[in-house]
Design an enzyme around this catalytic site. Structure first.
Site, PDB file in Angstrom:
ATOM      1  N   TYR A 116       0.811  -1.215   0.000  1.00 57.87           N
ATOM      2  CA  TYR A 116       0.000   0.000   0.000  1.00 57.87           C
ATOM      3  C   TYR A 116       0.845   1.265   0.000  1.00 57.87           C
ATOM      4  O   TYR A 116       2.046   1.229   0.191  1.00 57.87           O
ATOM      5  CB  TYR A 116      -1.045   0.010   1.106  1.00 57.87           C
ATOM      6  CG  TYR A 116      -0.622  -0.111   2.546  1.00 57.87           C
ATOM      7  CD1 TYR A 116       0.609   0.313   3.008  1.00 57.87           C
ATOM      8  CD2 TYR A 116      -1.520  -0.640   3.486  1.00 57.87           C
ATOM      9  CE1 TYR A 116       0.948   0.232   4.349  1.00 57.87           C
ATOM     10  CE2 TYR A 116      -1.193  -0.734   4.825  1.00 57.87           C
ATOM     11  CZ  TYR A 116       0.040  -0.291   5.252  1.00 57.87           C
ATOM     12  OH  TYR A 116       0.359  -0.386   6.580  1.00 57.87           O
ATOM     13  N   GLU A 117       0.185   2.376  -0.265  1.00 58.65           N
ATOM     14  CA  GLU A 117       0.818   3.690  -0.458  1.00 58.65           C
ATOM     15  C   GLU A 117       1.844   3.684  -1.598  1.00 58.65           C
ATOM     16  O   GLU A 117       2.850   4.382  -1.564  1.00 58.65           O
ATOM     17  CB  GLU A 117       1.483   4.180   0.843  1.00 58.65           C
ATOM     18  CG  GLU A 117       0.574   4.246   2.032  1.00 58.65           C
ATOM     19  CD  GLU A 117      -0.656   5.116   1.804  1.00 58.65           C
ATOM     20  OE1 GLU A 117      -0.635   5.937   0.869  1.00 58.65           O
ATOM     21  OE2 GLU A 117      -1.619   4.960   2.558  1.00 58.65           O
ATOM     22  N   GLY A 118       1.573   2.889  -2.611  1.00 59.18           N
ATOM     23  CA  GLY A 118       2.479   2.745  -3.751  1.00 59.18           C
ATOM     24  C   GLY A 118       3.364   1.534  -3.548  1.00 59.18           C
ATOM     25  O   GLY A 118       4.167   1.484  -2.608  1.00 59.18           O
TER      26      GLY A 118
END
Length: 561
Positions: free
Chosen positions: A433-435
């Site tokens: 997550y978050e890239g």
């Protein structure tokens, strides 16, 4: 065994090795920052984390969250702990005083969330996006929006989400189809489905502020056509908005955090920032979140390491070969070289990660409010380059290192009652997550290093060189990394895919050089003596540093197979 914040370690790195108060003092708003303030905040944070949050970790995993009739019930004790968190003022730690915050340095918030994640990752997911949402609204919201929503977000009275991903649009946000239709009163009607929304529905707060990427009717295709909207769960008059949770996901880990499928049915929302400039506004939130995620990796690795050390100090199994410390029993596994190597190697990553993440937190404040423009620019360069490195390298180490700590337990580590397997499961998602970590590597090499020929990276590396304490291993490594950068740039001019093949190796090489600087910085301090600091230092240079040769070799010919 509940997690115990290592207050002495954090204090030493933050106050002694980095002199955080001294670095921050020139910045506007931090003129009176001193060690006593840091000490007070750290001590209170450690007390809260250990007493209120850490004991809830097992309940966060089993039974976890429960979904029924569109509502989510969080695990036992979670709501009370969150209310205590808000009452103590922790959400507003680094928010501006004019918004009801305490105006303290961001790095103190970073340490707090490192400890919270280590103690109870599932619980910490709830407030984890608060400061990013606060910064997004503060910088891009209209005065009307800020007046209506910002104080409650700053205080934590209302929690927030990031609604980006759709079933057909993961990392490629340009494919998002959620639509927003303008209304005569200036609001918009938002319709669409978002998935993987952490905390999209819960019972921790009465309201939830959703920040949603959507398309206006005149939006161009692709990511440049996305706008950002604020869509609350409840409207100002208390009525329920047409936002609903369809289900929560059954996940590998993080059972204490509801991951929701959210449906917006002509829900009322308001534009945040400029039309079609939603990603620019959202990235204020995402960059803060990515540094938090790096600290999650560091904290989770420390939590697994604490469990492994405690187990190794009690488990009797086979006689330790050869000479041993006088304090060690002959049959405790903590004396076995294989176990010591695991423990000391993970400790060296935790310590280096803290130095790098804390310095980056300091740079965030300096980039905003240092009086010298050149220093602000240097701080911004540091944050832009190090954020993807730290997010990727330390979430990867958090997972793989926690798995290594599980190995110390043998078969017992695979059994739920010992707790370490939960950390391994919880840590895995931070690499996604978050890239994803692959995107972080591409962001570093393709978007940030190659376009300016490595000039910004050279400026950061020059800082490392000047501040490396004269370590003879660091300067040659920096020069070799710079040579590798030129080689990848040359290859990329010949083959458009060349940089993409080796972006992960490049990021790892940068991370190793940064960790080398961190250990050089630690070694400069006269207090870094004795087994606590010498053992992980030796482990870094002996067991971790040689990986740099391998990564640089992989960068020699970055072409497709």
């Amino acid at each position: 065994m509940d997690y115990a914040p290592p207050l002495a370690d954090n204090r030493f790195l933050l106050l002694e090795v980095l002199d955080a108060p001294g670095q921050l003092r020139p910045a506007a708003g931090h003129e009176h920052t001193d060690p006593a303030l840091f000490e007070q905040v750290l001590e209170e944070a450690a007390r809260f984390v250990k007493g209120a949050v850490a004991p809830l970790r097992a309940a966060g995993d089993q039974p976890g969250c429960r979904f029924e009739g569109g509502s989510v019930t969080t695990p036992p004790g979670f709501r009370d702990a969150y209310q205590a968190f808000c009452k103590a003022g922790w959400p507003a730690l680094a928010c501006a005083p004019e918004d009801g915050g305490q105006g303290l340095p961001w790095v103190l918030e970073g340490v707090l969330y490192e400890w919270l994640s280590a103690a109870n990752h599932g619980w910490t997911m709830a407030p984890g996006l608060l400061h990013g949402a606060y910064e997004c609204l503060r910088h891009h919201g209209s005065e009307e929006l800020k007046a209506a929503w910002l104080p409650q977000v700053a205080s934590g009275e209302w929690l927030a989400t990031m609604c980006l991903t759709e079933p057909h649009a993961g990392s490629d946000l340009g494919l998002a189809r959620t639509r927003a239709t303008p209304q005569a009163d200036g609001s918009l009607r938002v319709s669409g489905t978002k998935i993987f929304i952490s905390g999209g529905e819960h019972d921790l707060t009465e309201n939830i502020v959703h920040l949603v990427l959507a398309r206006l009717p005149d939006a161009p295709p692709g990511p440049k056509g996305l706008s950002l909207l604020l869509v609350p769960k409840r409207l100002a008059d208390g009525t329920r908005n047409t936002v609903s949770c369809e289900r929560i996901e059954e996940k590998m880990g993080l059972h204490g955090s509801p991951t929701c499928v959210m449906r917006f049915d002509e829900a009322t929302g308001w534009l945040v920032g400029q039309p079609h400039r939603g990603l620019a506004a959202m990235f204020v939130m995402m960059n803060a979140a990515r540094l938090h995620v790096a600290l999650q990796g560091i904290g989770l690795l420390d939590a697994a390491l604490q469990l492994a050390r405690a187990y190794a100090a009690e488990r009797r199994q086979m006689r330790v070969p050869g000479p041993r410390d006088a304090s060690q029993a002959a049959d405790l596994i903590e004396g076995h070289p294989a176990v010591r190597r695991i423990l000391e190697t993970q400790q060296c990553w935790v310590d280096a990660g803290r130095v790098l993440a804390y310095q980056t937190g300091i740079e965030l404040d300096l980039a905003r409010s240092h009086p010298d423009a050149d220093r602000r620019e240097a701080a911004q360069q540091w944050c832009g380059l190090l954020t993807p490195v730290l997010k990727s390298a330390f979430t990867e180490q958090g997972f793989h290192g926690a798995s290594d700590c599980l190995q110390v337990f043998g078969g017992h580590g695979y059994v739920r009652e010992w707790g370490v397997e939960q950390i391994v499961r919880d840590a895995r998602v931070a690499m996604i997550y978050e890239g994803t970590n692959e995107i972080q590597a591409i962001d570093l090499l393709v978007r940030k290093v190659l376009p300016d020929g490595g000039a910004a990276l050279d400026a950061v590396l020059a800082r490392l060189q000047d501040d490396g304490g004269g370590d003879p291993r660091l300067l040659p490594a920096i020069e070799r990394l710079q040579g590798a950068t030129r080689g990848v740039a040359d290859a990329a001019r010949q083959d458009a895919q060349a940089a993409y093949w080796v972006a992960g190796d490049y990021l790892r090489a940068v991370a190793l050089v940064l960790a080398g600087w961190a250990w050089s910085r630690i070694a400069r301090h006269p207090g870094a003596t004795g087994p606590r600091w010498q053992a992980p230092a030796d482990a870094f240079w002996r067991w971790v540093w040689p990986e740099l040769d391998m990564r640089l070799a992989m960068l020699q010919a970055p072409t497709r197979p």
